[in-house]
Enzyme design. Structure first.
Site, PDB file in Angstrom:
ATOM      1  N   LYS A  83      48.915 -30.948   7.091  1.00 48.24           N
ATOM      2  CA  LYS A  83      48.213 -29.667   6.988  1.00 48.24           C
ATOM      3  C   LYS A  83      49.195 -28.615   6.483  1.00 48.24           C
ATOM      4  CE  LYS A  83      44.773 -27.494   9.975  1.00 48.24           C
ATOM      5  NZ  LYS A  83      44.502 -27.242  11.385  1.00 48.24           N
TER       6      LYS A  83
HETATM    7  C1  E4P Z   1      41.373 -25.768  11.689  1.00 42.16           C
HETATM    8  O1  E4P Z   1      41.896 -26.789  11.328  1.00 42.16           O
HETATM    9  C2  E4P Z   1      41.931 -24.859  12.706  1.00 42.16           C
HETATM   10  O2  E4P Z   1      42.706 -25.621  13.600  1.00 42.16           O
HETATM   11  C3  E4P Z   1      40.884 -24.181  13.527  1.00 42.16           C
HETATM   12  O3  E4P Z   1      39.591 -24.550  13.143  1.00 42.16           O
HETATM   13  C4  E4P Z   1      41.093 -22.726  13.751  1.00 42.16           C
HETATM   14  O4  E4P Z   1      40.063 -22.242  14.576  1.00 42.16           O
HETATM   15  P1  E4P Z   1      40.123 -20.846  15.349  1.00 42.16           P
HETATM   16  O5  E4P Z   1      39.883 -19.752  14.358  1.00 42.16           O
HETATM   17  O6  E4P Z   1      39.027 -20.931  16.359  1.00 42.16           O
HETATM   18  O7  E4P Z   1      41.499 -20.760  15.966  1.00 42.16           O
END
Ligand code: E4P
Length: 214
Positions: A83
């Site tokens: 990522k």
């Molecule tokens: C995506 O890969 C992120 O980990 C995640 O969806 C972020 O979500 P949040 O905005 O609820 O922290």
């Protein structure tokens, strides 16, 4: 549409995995910190539990640092997806990963034009953060809709992964729009599994059954 769980909590992953409803896992530094465990230990445990893709996020901010982490994580297990944040350095690293056959999830995407760059760099997934866009009076699902239609129109292979999902309606909209994946917190997955009318209906069936059962 594939469903991923957005967590680094092993118990939560185990539970939804046993239900057979998840196709992969996304983590981020915040979620790993919440688990209170060492990143690599958690990552390996998740990868061994789930056969689908597992996103592991780099924390370097320069391309060389990102690449060092990317090569290391990708070498840990075949289902690791690296990522990478959607910054100029991140796009450079994504391009290098593509050339080295390392799968990527380009994260922290907030606009269709950012998503264009992720696709051009050969990202495997791009993650528009729906809930965080909504939090700032934007329309997160409109961003997802734009990305889906732009990728379709120009034939980009990058998959659209709707992230920062906050409630079941986000999941429904992602389905309607043709997103390839939605990654959901455990709480949202459980909300999808429950309906008050199911509970009321079941209670009534069981109550009525008592009158005929021995
Ligand atoms: C995506 O890969 C992120 O980990 C995640 O969806 C972020 O979500 P949040 O905005 O609820 O922290």
């Amino acid at each position: 549409m594939e469903l991923f769980i957005d967590t680094a909590d092993i118990q939560q992953i185990r539970e939804v995995n046993d239900m057979g409803i998840i196709d992969g896992v996304t983590t981020n530094p915040t979620l790993v910190a919440k688990s209170g465990r060492k990143f690599k230990d958690v990552l390996l445990e998740i990868c061994d539990l789930v056969s689908g893709p597992v996103s592991a996020e780099v924390v370097s901010t320069d391309c060389d640092g990102m690449m060092k982490e990317a090569v290391e994580y990708a070498g840990l297990r075949p289902n690791v997806i690296v990522k990478i944040p959607l910054t100029p350095e991140g796009i450079k690293a994504t391009n290098q990963c593509t050339k080295q056959d390392i799968k990527t999830n380009v994260t922290l995407c907030f606009s269709p034009t950012q998503a264009l760059l992720a696709a051009k760099a050969g990202a495997t997934y791009v993650s528009p953060f729906v809930g965080r866009i909504d939090d700032h009076s934007g329309d997160g699902m409109e961003v997802v809709a734009d990305i889906v239609s732009i990728y379709e129109r120009y034939g980009y292979k990058t998959k659209v992964l709707a992230a920062s999902i906050r409630h079941p309606l986000h999941v429904l909209e992602a389905l309607r729009l043709g997103a390839h994946v939605a990654t959901c917190p455990y709480k949202v997955l459980m909300q999808l599994a429950h309906h008050p009318l199911t509970d009321i209906g079941l209670a009534k069936f069981l109550e009525d059954w008592k009158s005929v059962s021995p």
